[in-house]
Design a protein around this motif. Sequence first.
Motif, PDB file in Angstrom:
ATOM      1  N   SER A 225       0.837  -1.190   0.000  1.00  0.00           N
ATOM      2  CA  SER A 225       0.000   0.000   0.000  1.00  0.00           C
ATOM      3  C   SER A 225       0.873   1.242   0.000  1.00  0.00           C
ATOM      4  O   SER A 225       1.867   1.326   0.734  1.00  0.00           O
TER       5      SER A 225
ATOM      6  N   ASP B 129      -4.945  -1.130   4.323  1.00  0.00           N
ATOM      7  CA  ASP B 129      -4.383  -2.479   4.393  1.00  0.00           C
ATOM      8  C   ASP B 129      -4.405  -3.083   2.989  1.00  0.00           C
ATOM      9  O   ASP B 129      -5.485  -3.292   2.422  1.00  0.00           O
TER      10      ASP B 129
ATOM     11  N   GLU C  40       1.445  -9.647   1.870  1.00  0.00           N
ATOM     12  CA  GLU C  40       1.958  -8.276   1.916  1.00  0.00           C
ATOM     13  C   GLU C  40       3.427  -8.242   1.513  1.00  0.00           C
ATOM     14  O   GLU C  40       4.237  -9.030   2.000  1.00  0.00           O
TER      15      GLU C  40
END
Length: 401
Positions: A239, A245, A274
């Motif tokens: 991000s 998120d 992530e």
Amino acid sequence: MSKELLGALDVLETEKGIDKQVVIDALEAALVSAYKRNYDQAQNVEVEFDQRKGDIHVYAVKKVVDQVYDSRLEVGLDEALTINKGYELGDDIKFEVTPKNFGRIAAQTAKQVILQRVREAERNIIYNQYSQYENEIVTGEVERQDSRFVYVSLGKVEAVMGRQDQMPNETYRIHDRVKVYVTRVENATKGPQVFVSRTHADLLKRLFEQEVPEIYDGTVEIMAIAREAGDRAKVAVRSNNPDIDPVGTSVGPRGQRVQTIVNELGGENMDIVEWTDDEAKFIANALNPAEVLDVIFDPNNERACEVIVPDYQLSLAIGKRGQNARLAAKLTGYKIDIKSESEASAIMEADQAADEATTGATVSEDDATEPAAETVADDTTSEETPVNDATTDVASDESAE
């Protein structure tokens, strides 16, 4: 013929988007060749098309010279001056040589040129149209299939999808509507050829851009994709906004966003992880859903590492037929060696024992060397004793005297 030709050129320019001047230039060049071929003439000739009347004229071009050696290519200065007193040596003069029956040849040639230009223009239009869709998703309809390709109609062009670009878990039937990724567009001699794929990793990226507005506008960025088409894929996202998120945004409420993509790809499983600058953490994330205890990088290979996982998580980390580890390695660009906690501990204990054994052997060798030093010291003392005795004797003698 002249009015019909002018009308045809106007229609081509209006309906097909073909520049009239381009067709005229091609027609004049074709008529030059036709004249030389049909009238057995090799001299320099030019053809001019009158765009106002539609008439066609053929001219022989001759150069003004002092002495004429080839009358087909040259004209004397005296003769040139009778035509126009302004001519000089080296000038080119046009003499009309249009045959009486040249109209029939001109009509046939014009028809061939126009048809050729129409085909070329249509190919260029299609190529320009679909080359804009290169590296993008388009929706097509399955037309037919053979042993090599699935043929997908995209409207004005038929795209081909090779076996390596077909999903192993899909069956393609005539009239099926499918979303395909345009990998490349070639302007071949037989016409534009469009190649499409259902297995390309960027197809997944474009699908996420369609379903996730934050990915489309760049708030969330897809950093890497590892995919085994039709079975499973891993997607690393990050991000650019600390308040968003990336994983939750990509998955969507109750997984709706990612589920739409899974359905489009025939049930292909998705792991969204992530991405982070911390390579150890990124590798641990890539092995999701397995838990990672430690990541140890190989000092001899900067793109290799050893990952320690709990004993009960070893099979999960490796995955079915090694798929989870394989996709994680592809996603991160690292060669990953996965070991259970007990295996790693056993290896570490064995290494420590080997180190201790090596250290003990070194100490023993040092101890074996020390007595030799003492012996030397004793020998030295024993050699010095007679000297002391001699000194004592001398002293005793002196006293006696």
